[in-house]
Design a protein around this motif. Structure first.
Motif, PDB file in Angstrom:
ATOM      1  N   PHE A 133       2.648  47.805 -46.959  1.00  7.40           N
ATOM      2  CA  PHE A 133       2.207  47.879 -48.360  1.00  7.40           C
ATOM      3  C   PHE A 133       3.360  47.607 -49.322  1.00  7.40           C
ATOM      4  CE2 PHE A 133      -1.327  50.260 -46.445  1.00  7.40           C
ATOM      5  CZ  PHE A 133      -2.389  49.653 -47.096  1.00  7.40           C
ATOM      6  N   LYS A 136       3.474  43.787 -49.293  1.00  7.61           N
ATOM      7  CA  LYS A 136       2.236  43.183 -49.779  1.00  7.61           C
ATOM      8  C   LYS A 136       2.053  43.422 -51.263  1.00  7.61           C
ATOM      9  CE  LYS A 136      -2.719  42.856 -48.892  1.00  7.61           C
ATOM     10  NZ  LYS A 136      -3.877  43.328 -48.071  1.00  7.61           N
ATOM     11  N   LYS A 137       2.324  44.618 -51.729  1.00  4.22           N
ATOM     12  CA  LYS A 137       2.167  44.974 -53.143  1.00  4.22           C
ATOM     13  C   LYS A 137       3.424  44.684 -53.973  1.00  4.22           C
ATOM     14  CE  LYS A 137      -1.981  46.575 -52.517  1.00  4.22           C
ATOM     15  NZ  LYS A 137      -3.157  45.875 -53.083  1.00  4.22           N
TER      16      LYS A 137
END
Length: 435
Positions: A133, A136-137
């Motif tokens: 995450f 990805k973020k």
């Protein structure tokens, strides 16, 4: 209380330290390959050895890692934030996995390598999820954007509190009994730190906006000063040019040179459109003693003239004190003039007038402009997003309403009669100003 086999405990301790290094090196790219390798080979064993005898070993990779990987002489808050965040994430994952394992083996008093391997597998899974995450973020963008002295202070506070709580729990052999309480406490601490961070961020953002507005006004002031100088030079040139043409025409008449006279008459007619006297005289604004307001008015009237809008301005007394914050005043008057210029440009009359009047109790702006016939009411225009202009957001008059609520000494009234739209802005002076 659950006891862990000594060898298994040593393995878990080493693995916890290793998880921190893996996490940090995955999210942070500071330093050269040599310094990053030295960070692992040199500092990791030291951290592990100190951890066997002390509960404060986690300070070592943060302190020495910052010194070793910092490539600039000035403070590197991004590096420090990454070190602190990675250590805190490692803490939280270890505590969370320990809570889960306690629920699974609550009736067992002594555990060995099986227990440790399951917990380490769970830690690895949680760290892998976090890294997924994180990338990805693009959380690294947030770290780079908000890393500062204040955020580093808050993260250091959170790290030290977590370290002390963990040390105290292990020291008094109460870690297993109070693990839920430790998690709750850390969640509260984290929430408090986030709250303080958002408060500081809001204050910092407001300060930045104020500086940006001030810089914009300073730039506007320089721009309008240049306009005034250019117009003054143009006025002198126009005067000298007319005198020169008149002198040449007299010479042509005396010498009876009809060809030269014809060319001079043609030149005079041709230059009228470029040296017209219809351009607005910005010296009319000399009574506006506030530089920011004066700059705004010169800029707006200049652009109105460029769009062939006939402008009139009247101010009988010097204007110095503004009863509301100057940033608010500039934005309010700017929005009102933008609307007036746009409406006048689209109308048949194409005229705009501004009168500024003040007495001992108030400062008044009266703006009148031509406009097109429309059945839309004034109250409708005040609504957010309402506009008749393609490509405009329609936030003008609704923004004025926000300023009106903010400044209790501000009163504004709109009036429309046929093709004339008028806006009256009144700023009441405070009692101490009236005295």
């Amino acid at each position: 209380m659950i006891q862990i086999d000594t060898k298994a405990y040593i393995l878990r301790s080493f693995a916890d330290i290793l998880f921190f290094y893996i996490l940090f090196l995955s999210v942070n790219k500071h330093g050269t390959i040599k310094t990053r390798l030295l960070f692992v080979v040199f500092i990791l064993p030291i951290t592990f050895i100190v951890q066997l005898f002390s509960g404060f070993s986690d300070i070592i990779p943060i302190l020495l890692g910052y010194i070793l990987l910092k490539t600039k002489r000035k403070n590197d808050y991004v590096l420090l934030s990454d070190l602190l965040i990675c250590m805190f994430i490692t803490y939280m994952i270890s505590i969370f996995s320990s809570m889960i394992m306690l629920l699974l083996v609550s009736n067992v008093h002594t555990v060995g390598f099986g227990y440790v391997f399951i917990q380490l597998f769970l830690n690895g899974l949680l760290i892998s999820t976090y890294l997924f995450f994180y990338k990805k973020k693009k959380l690294y963008l947030l770290v780079e954007k908000y890393s500062s002295e204040s955020t580093s202070f808050l993260l250091t506070h959170l790290f030290l509190v977590t370290l002390l709580i963990s040390y105290a729990a292990h020291y008094y052999d109460a870690y297993d009994h109070f693990i839920v309480g430790i998690i709750v406490f850390l969640v509260i601490q984290t929430g408090g730190v986030i709250f303080l961070f958002l408060k500081m961020l809001s204050a910092q953002k407001e300060k930045y906006q104020q500086q940006l507005k001030q810089q914009q006004l300073i730039s506007l002031k320089k721009y309008t000063e240049q306009l005034e100088q250019n117009q003054e030079q143009l006025s002198k040139f126009r005067h000298d040019y007319k005198n020169l043409l008149l002198s040449l025409k007299e010479t042509a008449n005396i010498e009876n040179n009809s060809s030269l006279l014809t060319q001079l008459v043609y030149l005079e007619e041709y230059s009228k459109s470029y040296l017209s006297n219809k351009t607005f005289d910005y010296r009319n604004f000399n009574k506006i003693e506030n530089d920011y307001l004066k700059s705004l008015l010169i800029s707006k009237f200049y652009h109105a003239n460029k769009q062939q809008v006939f402008c009139q301005f009247e101010c009988s007394k010097p204007i110095c004190d503004i009863p509301i914050p100057i940033f608010d005043c500039v934005r309010i008057v700017g929005i009102l003039l933008d609307n007036a210029i746009e409406a006048a440009r689209e109308s048949q009359g194409m005229s705009l007038s501004l009168m500024i009047y003040q007495d001992e109790s108030q400062l008044e702006f009266l703006i009148e402009n031509n406009c097109c016939q429309t059945d839309i009411s004034i109250d409708t225009f005040k609504k957010k997003g309402m506009t008749t202009k393609e490509g405009h957001s329609g936030l003008g008059l609704s923004t004025i309403q926000d300023f009106n609520q903010k400044n209790t000494n501000m009163f504004i009234q709109y009036k429309k009669e046929n093709t004339i739209f008028s806006t009256q802005l009144i700023l009441m002076k405070h009692k101490e100003e009236i005295r």
